[in-house]
Scaffold this active site. Structure first.
Site, mmCIF file in Angstrom:
data_model
loop_
_atom_site.group_PDB
_atom_site.id
_atom_site.type_symbol
_atom_site.label_atom_id
_atom_site.label_comp_id
_atom_site.label_asym_id
_atom_site.label_seq_id
_atom_site.Cartn_x
_atom_site.Cartn_y
_atom_site.Cartn_z
ATOM 1 C CB VAL A 83 -12.288 -16.962 -10.559
ATOM 2 C CG1 VAL A 83 -12.941 -15.710 -10.818
ATOM 3 C CG2 VAL A 83 -12.835 -18.198 -10.735
ATOM 4 C CE LYS A 111 -4.158 2.227 2.427
ATOM 5 N NZ LYS A 111 -5.695 1.501 2.554
ATOM 6 C CG ASP A 161 -5.854 0.465 6.107
ATOM 7 O OD1 ASP A 161 -6.705 -0.119 8.044
ATOM 8 O OD2 ASP A 161 -6.999 1.027 5.705
ATOM 9 C CB SER A 185 -5.283 6.034 0.014
ATOM 10 O OG SER A 185 -4.150 5.193 -0.006
ATOM 11 C CD GLU A 215 -6.272 -1.832 1.585
ATOM 12 O OE1 GLU A 215 -7.118 -0.986 2.325
ATOM 13 O OE2 GLU A 215 -5.588 -2.693 2.489
ATOM 14 C CG ASN A 238 -20.517 -5.190 5.255
ATOM 15 O OD1 ASN A 238 -20.569 -5.913 6.329
ATOM 16 N ND2 ASN A 238 -20.284 -3.871 5.121
#
Length: 224
Positions: A216, A38, A51, A114, A112, A177
């Site tokens: 995948v 990151k 993170d 931000s 990743e 979620n």
């Protein structure tokens, strides 16, 4: 030759880091030598508490802090503003060197972002950098993370349109979620129909692995 993939989200705090950790962990458990990186994090006191620190531990990478993150800002604001407040702006060459180091160590690297895709990383009199600039420097395809619930159709579609308009390939969408039901099932259908991009995984709270065929996932990465 290493392969890379950039993870972005439709917004901040939609579980992008958690999903990224699931991706890296799933790849590693499937036998792929996968790493993580990151460029910048704001609003964390230490790398371990950030993170990047979470992914490093959750995915069992356990790399030195300078291998997984280049810029850590204390202020919980956009990186470009945190950099101004703290006098430590992101430098392109630092990112390029860090990326070279991690891609030399790992054949698969998940980077990743931000916040959301329109996140300014540096904005001062010397340079204006956005996440899409970093993606361009590193020639990365993108995977979009979004919440599965109400409002996600608009968020995903607008995010995908922004990315496509910058000629950046989108490899897939992951909905976080996930609870299921008529509305969320319809969200998947509508997102795929409008964007033309496949929803490759659905993540429930508490998942410890990504329910997606590792092949995948592997197909989402591109040579860099």
């Amino acid at each position: 030759m290493s392969k890379g993939l950039f993870i972005t989200g439709t917004d901040t705090d939609i579980g992008k880091t958690y999903v990224t950790a699931l991706i890296v962990k799933t790849m590693r458990q499937a036998g792929y030598n996968a790493g993580y990186y990151k460029a910048a994090i704001s609003g964390a006191p230490t790398v371990a508490a950030s993170d990047a620190g979470f992914v490093n531990k959750f995915a069992d990478i356990h790399e030195p802090e300078d291998m997984i993150l280049s810029y850590l800002y204390q202020h919980a604001v956009s990186p470009h503003l945190a950099a101004k407040l703290e006098g430590h702006p992101l430098e392109k060459e630092v990112i390029l060197q860090a990326w070279k180091r991690v891609t030399e160590a790992y054949p698969y690297v998940t980077m990743e972002g931000s916040g959301g895709i329109v996140c300014p990383i540096r904005h001062d009199e010397k340079a204006h950098y956005y996440l899409t600039d970093i993606i361009g420097w590193l020639h990365l395809p993108v995977l979009v993370v979004a919440d599965a619930g109400l409002g996600t159709i608009n968020h995903v579609v607008t995010t995908c349109e922004y990315i496509k308009n910058r000629h950046i390939p989108i490899k897939g969408i992951i909905l976080n979620n996930w609870q299921g039901g008529v509305m969320e099932e319809d969200n998947v259908k509508m997102i795929e129909e409008i964007t033309g991009v496949k929803v490759i995984a659905l993540v429930k709270k508490g998942d410890t692995i990504l329910h997606c065929d590792p092949k995948v996932l592997e197909g989402c990465y591109a040579e860099v």
